[in-house]
Every structure is written in structure tokens, then in C-alpha cells.
Design an enzyme around this catalytic site. Sequence first.
Site, PDB file in Angstrom:
ATOM      1  N   THR A  50     -57.752 -21.762 -32.509  1.00 29.15           N
ATOM      2  CA  THR A  50     -58.031 -21.272 -31.161  1.00 29.15           C
ATOM      3  C   THR A  50     -59.444 -20.712 -31.070  1.00 29.15           C
ATOM      4  O   THR A  50     -60.182 -20.996 -30.118  1.00 29.15           O
ATOM      5  CB  THR A  50     -57.000 -20.195 -30.759  1.00 29.15           C
ATOM      6  OG1 THR A  50     -55.715 -20.799 -30.678  1.00 29.15           O
ATOM      7  CG2 THR A  50     -57.345 -19.570 -29.425  1.00 29.15           C
ATOM      8  N   THR A 105     -54.853 -18.154 -36.114  1.00 28.68           N
ATOM      9  CA  THR A 105     -55.646 -18.041 -34.875  1.00 28.68           C
ATOM     10  C   THR A 105     -56.972 -18.799 -34.946  1.00 28.68           C
ATOM     11  O   THR A 105     -57.626 -18.977 -33.928  1.00 28.68           O
ATOM     12  CB  THR A 105     -55.947 -16.565 -34.563  1.00 28.68           C
ATOM     13  OG1 THR A 105     -56.770 -16.020 -35.608  1.00 28.68           O
ATOM     14  CG2 THR A 105     -54.670 -15.748 -34.448  1.00 28.68           C
ATOM     15  N   CYS A 141     -35.306 -51.571  -9.373  1.00 28.80           N
ATOM     16  CA  CYS A 141     -36.353 -52.599  -9.446  1.00 28.80           C
ATOM     17  C   CYS A 141     -35.817 -53.833 -10.184  1.00 28.80           C
ATOM     18  O   CYS A 141     -34.994 -54.556  -9.651  1.00 28.80           O
ATOM     19  CB  CYS A 141     -37.615 -52.031 -10.083  1.00 28.80           C
ATOM     20  SG  CYS A 141     -39.080 -53.040  -9.773  1.00 28.80           S
ATOM     21  N   HIS A 179     -38.453 -47.590  -6.438  1.00 28.85           N
ATOM     22  CA  HIS A 179     -38.309 -46.651  -7.565  1.00 28.85           C
ATOM     23  C   HIS A 179     -37.990 -45.256  -7.022  1.00 28.85           C
ATOM     24  O   HIS A 179     -38.899 -44.461  -6.773  1.00 28.85           O
ATOM     25  CB  HIS A 179     -39.600 -46.593  -8.382  1.00 28.85           C
ATOM     26  CG  HIS A 179     -39.816 -47.782  -9.256  1.00 28.85           C
ATOM     27  ND1 HIS A 179     -39.364 -47.842 -10.555  1.00 28.85           N
ATOM     28  CD2 HIS A 179     -40.420 -48.978  -9.007  1.00 28.85           C
ATOM     29  CE1 HIS A 179     -39.698 -49.015 -11.080  1.00 28.85           C
ATOM     30  NE2 HIS A 179     -40.324 -49.727 -10.160  1.00 28.85           N
ATOM     31  N   GLU A 191     -36.983 -42.664  -8.438  1.00 29.39           N
ATOM     32  CA  GLU A 191     -37.360 -41.559  -9.331  1.00 29.39           C
ATOM     33  C   GLU A 191     -38.727 -40.972  -8.977  1.00 29.39           C
ATOM     34  O   GLU A 191     -39.003 -39.799  -9.273  1.00 29.39           O
ATOM     35  CB  GLU A 191     -37.353 -42.035 -10.790  1.00 29.39           C
ATOM     36  CG  GLU A 191     -38.419 -43.036 -11.186  1.00 29.39           C
ATOM     37  CD  GLU A 191     -38.020 -44.487 -10.984  1.00 29.39           C
ATOM     38  OE1 GLU A 191     -38.620 -45.368 -11.641  1.00 29.39           O
ATOM     39  OE2 GLU A 191     -37.132 -44.738 -10.153  1.00 29.39           O
TER      40      GLU A 191
END
Length: 543
Positions: A194, A191, A383, A517, A519
Site C-alpha cells: 500500500t 502495509t 437469447c 437479455h 438480466e
Amino acid sequence: MSENKTKYIFVTGGVLSSLGKGITAASIGTLLKHTGQRVGVLKLDPYINVDPGTMSPLEHGEVFVTKDGAETDLDLGHYERFLDTSLTQNNNFTTGLVYKTVIENERKGKYLGKTIQVVPHIVNEIKDRIVKAGENKDILIVELGGTTGDIEGLPFLETIRQMKHEFGKTQVMNIHVTLLPYIKAAGELKTKPTQHSVQELRRIGIAPHMLVLRAEVPVSTEIKRKIAYSCDVDEDSVIVAADAPTIYQVPLNFLDQDILTPICKQLDLHDCQPNMDKWRDLVHKIIMPSDSMKIAFVGKYLDLKESYKSLTEALIHAGAHLDTKVEIKWVDSEKVEDDGAQKYLSDCDGILVAGGFGGRGVEGKIQAIQYARENKIPFLGICLGMQLAMVEFARNVLGINDATSVEFDENTPNPIIYLIDEFIDASGSKQVRTTTSPMGGTMRLGEYECETKEGSNLRAAYGSKVIYERHRHRYEANPKYREALEAKGMEITGESDGLIEAVEVKDHPWFLGVQFHPEFTSRLQNANPSILAFVNAALQHKK
């Protein structure tokens, strides 16, 4: 105190980068949106580049293009895919852009000769941009790139600290994403990283209201309590972001930990019960699909798959809607050049040739397209993939052996593909929106209208005469060769203001090349139509 009613959730990261701040921000936004809140998202990038447009894919992963043509961080792709929304240039900005704006304002005399400083001038510019991104939203989720303590990120953190005072405690929430490393030799989660990360944040003047812990192993209640006490955070505000089989599982994992209760308490929100039934059903189909098939993904950035992030996610979306696992077989186009297409493509149900820049690996892509065309395997070219489909057809069907793109040979006598500038000069068109990049190239960027041809795969996929898709390219198909191509069976099935947007091969079960594109507009809940149709065609081919 400001009259601004938008509430702000700031997502910061500690210990190291690539922890998943973007997925955390997108997941929280998804949950809040499903409660009926109007949710906006903003990515702050601390690097000095003005935008990612000129950055190498190896350095930065994919450049995501918004509908208004902004070249942005790939996290904006995650936001759009999760929140099923379209973002703009207002949803991403960098340190470089902030400083550029402030310096330009100073040169114009807008600060009345005052000494320009990080506080207040840089901080106020950041604040103004954050407030603008949150206009007409109930909640704006703001993700800060990098890690706490980075020199580049300090002006952003100072802005966040000030906004808590300016807008009031119930309008601002700070969520900190941090690493909880597992030390194998000791058999323990640690920990301390953190704790130190939170200490650094508090030293700057920001106290996190919630901690999201990235961990590879389960986190006990005891460890969560220890972190809550040592970091001065409520126990119910310590959330675990464990590794998940798919990123779309993360919102559901957060919901199972009741993440919205402390968020709604901090921001004084009501009705915090999201309806995630459709989402849960799609995630189930990603994790436990009833069928599977294999797509050959032919490209050249295969050592860093982040370069194709939107496209790989779009294939996942299509698979979820068809209850099918789309297994991607990564095929290096340079290896196809060396060994031939059959060795790599014979076991695949569909062949995809993606976009890209430069001549490396191009001949391998052309061989892959020829293999798909001649062997009647479903094919999607995107493309550069569409442009090379036209080059391949010109060479092997029309017999124009030296057919190519001016991108690879400036002096070619048969430029099937040529520069945008030449089209604009020839046509005098004023409707083609282009951008000149700092490196001198003209780019066609952002969303454009495309008219689809009746009876085509493109029209069948979208079910609409007019569609809208996004572009990012410098070269266009040369209409001079249109008549010859169509006479031999390559149809032009999509057009935009005289530009060729899509091509198909007549005597083929499913063959589509698109200049745009697709996507970039695919979402988990709304898969892109052309990619969905391609995956479905590949599934039928398998059966």
C-alpha cells in the site's frame, strides 16, 4: 477556474487488478444517491481496444450492453445494479477510443496542423469526455481500470491531476483502493504494498484523500493508523473493504465505518445521512433467506462464470425479493450431450438456458430444453436459449428433424433461426436498429420495445402491454414457421416490429423463451420481472 459545478470522485487501484474498484465505486455511489445527490458513474478502461465488443468472454468476462446499444465493461453492470439507473455509451470509454477520436480529428484538420501530443490533445479529449459524463449530475464517480503505474493508464492519471487544479480542491476527491495482504507464515498484514502504491501515485502528482484497503482478515486500529501516517491520509479516511458474504453488503460495511463524513467534508457536501432501510432488508434476505431452491444453469462458459455476471446477479435479486436462496447448479451443456439431461437436471426446480455464440454444446442445451418441456419443469431461455427452444419444438413436436439455426448450418433447408440481414432485406424495415461490428457481423444491440400478448406468462410477469428490454444478438426467429409452431402449442407472446421476441408452450406450468437479455435491466431494488417470475415459478414447483 471552470464554472462546472459537478464534483468528481476518482477511484484508482494499486498493487494488482481485480481488487474491487468497481464495487467500491458503486457502493460509494449508492450511499451518496441515498442522501439525495444526483450521482453519475464513469468507467475509464486503459486498454487499446476501442470497446469490449470483440473481446473474448474468457479474456474480459461479460460484455454489458447499455440501453443505447453500447458494448461496455462489466463494471457498468455493477453500477446499474447498485444505483438502479440506466447508463449509456457516455459512461464508459477506452484508451483506444480516445486515440481513435484524436487521430480522426487530426485527419479532418481540427487541430489546425499542430503537432499532436499526449499533453494536451489526448488529455483534453479524456477531460472533455469526463465532463460530458458528469453533465446534470451533482457528483460523478470515475473509476480508472488497471493499476497505478500501468503505461496505458498514465494519460488518465495526468488528466485527473490536472482536473484538481482546473476545478478546485472541493470539487475533486481521489480514492485509492489497495491490497493489504495477509502473510500466513508470519501471521501479519503487510502495509508495504500500500505504501509503495501511494508513493507511485504521489510521484505522478496525485495525493489520495482516502484509502480503501482490501483485506481478508480484520484490520486493527493500529495498522490503520500506521497506514494513515505513512501515506499522509486522515485516520478517518482509511476504510477497510473486508470480504463480504454478498457484494450488496459492501455499502453497509462502508456506512458502518462512517465513510461519508470524510467524503462530504472534502467535497463540501451537506445532509450526508442516507436512508438504507430497504437496501438493508434485501441484503438480510440474501444472507439469511427463509427458503431455498435450485436452478440448473445450462451453459458452456462455466469455467469462467464472469461471462454470465449479470444473469447470476439477477437471480440473486429475484431471490432477495422472494426471501429465497437461489442455488445455482452449473451444468456444462457438453456433458449433457454425452450423458443425457436427466443425470444433471432431475434434482432441479427450474432450468435456465442462457445466451451465447457458436455451435459448441448446442445439442446439450436442446436436450435440456426438451427435458424441461416434457417434465413440466419451469424453464427460461434467454437469447440463444429462446432460439433453441424453437428448434427443439420444431424437431420433437413438429417432426422437422433437420430444424436448426443458420448459425450452425448455413445451408439448412429448415432455418428456424436466420440472420438479421435476411429479415431486413425481406421486410425493408427501417426501424430495426443494427450495428455492423468490425468483424463484419450485423448485431442487434440495445433497448427495443416489445408488445406482450394478453394472458401470457410474459404479460403476467411485467403487468404491461408494452415493455422495453435490451438485445445483443445476430440471429432472429424465422416467422415462416410461426403458424406451424402455434398450431402445435408454441405461442408467440412477444413481438417487436414484426420480430419474434418471446415464445411460450401452452400445456406447461411455466415455459418462457425471450430473445432479449432481461438480466441487463435487473437491479437489487428492482428485480427484472421475467427473471423474478421464473424464480417464483421454480419455487412453486419445488413446493
